[in-house]
Design an enzyme around this catalytic site. Structure first.
Site, short mmCIF file in Angstrom:
data_model
loop_
_atom_site.label_atom_id
_atom_site.label_comp_id
_atom_site.label_asym_id
_atom_site.label_seq_id
_atom_site.Cartn_x
_atom_site.Cartn_y
_atom_site.Cartn_z
CE LYS A 176 -6.59 8.54 8.05
NZ LYS A 176 -7.37 7.40 8.55
CG ASP A 232 -9.95 7.75 6.46
OD1 ASP A 232 -8.85 7.68 5.88
OD2 ASP A 232 -10.07 7.87 7.69
NE ARG A 262 -11.30 -0.54 2.87
CZ ARG A 262 -12.00 -0.80 3.98
NH1 ARG A 262 -13.23 -1.30 3.88
NH2 ARG A 262 -11.50 -0.55 5.16
CG ASP A 278 -2.04 4.98 4.98
OD1 ASP A 278 -1.97 3.87 5.53
OD2 ASP A 278 -3.10 5.44 4.47
CD GLU A 303 -6.64 5.62 2.28
OE1 GLU A 303 -7.67 5.80 2.97
OE2 GLU A 303 -5.58 5.15 2.74
CE LYS A 359 -3.36 2.63 2.78
NZ LYS A 359 -4.35 2.64 3.88
CG ASP A 376 -5.43 7.97 4.74
OD1 ASP A 376 -6.26 8.72 4.18
OD2 ASP A 376 -5.74 6.91 5.32
N1 BES Z 1 -4.59 4.28 6.73
C1 BES Z 1 -5.79 4.00 7.41
C2 BES Z 1 -5.67 2.85 8.41
C3 BES Z 1 -4.77 3.08 9.60
C4 BES Z 1 -5.30 3.48 10.81
C5 BES Z 1 -3.43 2.83 9.52
C6 BES Z 1 -4.48 3.66 11.89
C7 BES Z 1 -2.59 3.01 10.62
C8 BES Z 1 -3.13 3.42 11.82
C9 BES Z 1 -6.88 3.63 6.42
O1 BES Z 1 -6.80 4.22 5.18
C10 BES Z 1 -8.17 4.10 7.02
O2 BES Z 1 -8.33 5.28 7.15
N2 BES Z 1 -9.06 3.19 7.36
C11 BES Z 1 -10.29 3.52 7.94
C12 BES Z 1 -11.36 2.70 7.26
C13 BES Z 1 -12.75 3.05 7.68
C14 BES Z 1 -13.15 4.38 7.06
C15 BES Z 1 -13.65 1.96 7.25
C16 BES Z 1 -10.23 3.19 9.41
O3 BES Z 1 -9.65 2.16 9.75
O4 BES Z 1 -10.71 3.96 10.22
ZN ZN Z 2 -4.94 4.77 4.59
MG MG Z 3 -7.76 6.15 5.12
#
Ligand code: BES
Ligand code: ZN
Ligand code: MG
Length: 486
Positions: free
Chosen positions: A269, A339, A343, A280, A341, A257, A262
């Site tokens: 966020k 967020d 995937r 990220d 993103e 990834k 992000d």
């Molecule tokens: N990059 C984040 C996931 C992440 C969170 C990595 C904390 C490292 C530490 C990912 O892109 C994300 O934002 N995921 C969201 C998904 C949700 C919107 C379903 C999440 O996990 O909150």
């Molecule tokens: Zn992310």
């Molecule tokens: Mg994200």
């Protein structure tokens, strides 16, 4: 740092420090211990162990000055814990601890390492990895740099040939990890998609193809391009290839990834969650670290490394909740949350990898906060469509000392991803979110064996853990290199 095997008895070497590993009291002391102890008029057995009551518990330590009785001015006694419970990962951790302690010692330019068990290739590899990983710091942006006065590590062994091999492998694996840690620690202003592409293009004996926005459009990468469309940084789809000189025994793809920052996009966020989102791209960093040493390790496997690199930002062109995207395999995705993103970028990368007709695909991604909640920084999540491949990677991870805990991907995990207007949404239930994300990804792999590593909790540490300092860990680099070279 020069790490080399040493066959001479420890008292005949002239290092500035002897590191003496010691199992707990019940264990019979070995010849090196006895030689050192008797040269010191038994000050270890009579003073350190009896008077001072030092217990050689795992990671405990004691510094003993030798006051001219032997050539080496001091001894760092390291507790190894119970002999029956000692593992190669513990040896790596002890070595990391030594390397980090030595940072505080003045005048230690060389060390002799003696452990109460035979040192073959595996042990030498662990010691080497431990010293390099334990010395790590990221001081590129500090005016005052860490002074590394430790120049020589002598690994005492009776099997110089095997130890040499282990040291060579350990150096490559640790340096690859360091490469990844550096990249994760770099701010997003430096580690842009363009920069990642440049780094990929600079790697030795690797062919690299970089697809720009127009080329990605031609490839039908509608999911990946949507994520990057709100950034001033152009997206880069990076494809690196390593080919062995002989006919390859199999072809694998590793995908990292590569969200270089992000922000969350329009489903932005909160500040605390955005703070470390330069990390990220840690999956991409891992993949680059791996490719930086792969030709030196020369496995007989063809390795494709893929990074769909872009920034998830907000501007007037950003993708929005409600947009419908078409991925490379033609499947449509309704954006439920911008967020989620990672995937989306991985969806197109998985399709691309499958078109390469590889035998196996492994992706590494800081994918879900849910995985961080479930497993913390203690373990990464591992899931996929092939239990054997999962087990093989878990086996490699044990050797590397990196923990991967299996999570399910069930049909039911897709339920909450149903969309009214498209084939699926990009987010569903928050509960079991790591598996839901895995279920989403599964839509973009048709028949190839595939494993997904969710490293959201392990790629970047908020506080030191198991010898790793705060910041990037280079997680998955050593596991995947062990897997590739097994
Ligand atoms: N990059 C984040 C996931 C992440 C969170 C990595 C904390 C490292 C530490 C990912 O892109 C994300 O934002 N995921 C969201 C998904 C949700 C919107 C379903 C999440 O996990 O909150
Ligand atoms: Zn992310
Ligand atoms: Mg994200």
């Amino acid at each position: 740092m020069n790490i080399k095997p040493e066959q001479k008895p420890v008292l005949e070497t002239n290092a500035d420090l002897i590191v003496l590993g010691l199992f707990d009291e019940k264990t019979q002391k070995d010849a090196s211990y006895k030689a050192i102890d008797s040269a010191l008029n038994k000050s270890i057995s009579n003073y350190v162990l009896k008077v001072e009551q030092f217990k050689p518990k795992f990671l405990s330590s004691y510094v003993l000055p030798t006051l001219g009785k032997i050539n080496t001015p001091k001894i760092l006694i390291m507790g190894l814990g119970e002999k029956e419970k000692f593992t190669s990962d513990k040896l790596r951790q002890v070595s990391m601890s030594v390397a980090s302690k030595i940072k505080a010692f003045k005048n230690v330019g060389s060390v002799s390492v003696v452990i109460p068990q035979s040192v073959g290739a595996d042990e030498a590899q662990c010691i080497t990895e431990g010293f390099i990983l334990g010395q790590y710091c990221f001081d590129k942006y500090k005016s005052e740099k860490q002074k590394n006065i430790l120049k020589t590590v002598l690994v005492h062994t009776e099997d110089v040939k095997s130890a040499k091999k282990g040291i060579a492998k350990g150096e490559l694996l640790a340096n690859a990890t360091k490469f990844a840690r550096n990249l994760s620690n770099e701010p997003a202003q430096y580690a842009t998609p363009t920069k990642l592409a440049e780094i990929a293009q600079s790697l030795p004996n690797i062919t690299t193809e970089v697809l720009d926005k127009a080329a990605c459009k031609k490839q039908g990468m509608g999911a990946f391009l949507a994520v990057g469309q709100g950034s001033d940084q152009p997206p880069k789809f990076i494809h690196m290839t390593y080919k062995p000189t002989k006919k390859a025994s199999k072809k694998i793809a590793i995908i990292g990834k590569g969200i270089t920052f992000d922000s969350g996009g329009y489903d932005i966020k909160p500040p605390a969650s955005m703070l470390n989102m330069k990390d990220d791209m840690s999956g991409a960093a891992a993949v680059l670290g791996i490719m930086s040493v792969i030709s030196a390790l020369s496995p007989n496997i063809e390795v494709h490394a893929i990074i769909a690199a872009c920034e998830n930002m907000l501007n007037g062109s950003s993708y929005k909740p409600g947009d419908v995207l078409t991925a490379k395999n033609g499947k449509t995705i309704e954006v439920d949350n911008t967020d989620a993103e990672g995937r989306l970028t991985l969806a197109d990368a998985l399709c691309f990898a499958e078109e390469l007709k590889v035998d196996e695909i492994v992706d590494v991604a800081t994918l879900t906060g849910a995985c961080l909640v479930a497993l913390g920084h203690y373990a990464s999540g591992i899931m996929g469509n092939d239990d054997n491949l999962i087990a093989e990677i878990q086996q490699a991870s044990e050797k590397a000392g990196e923990a991967f805990w299996k999570l399910p991907i069930w049909e039911t995990h897709m339920d909450s991803l149903k969309s009214d207007i498209a084939d699926m949404k990009n987010t569903g239930s928050r509960y079991g979110g790591a598996s839901v994300a895995g279920a989403f990804l599964k839509n973009f792999v048709s028949s190839t064996k595939w494993v997904h590593l969710d490293v959201a909790g392990t790629a970047y540490l908020e506080s030191p853990y198991k010898g790793f300092i705060k910041g990037g860990t280079g997680i998955a680099v050593r596991t995947l290199l062990e897997y590739i070279t097994k």
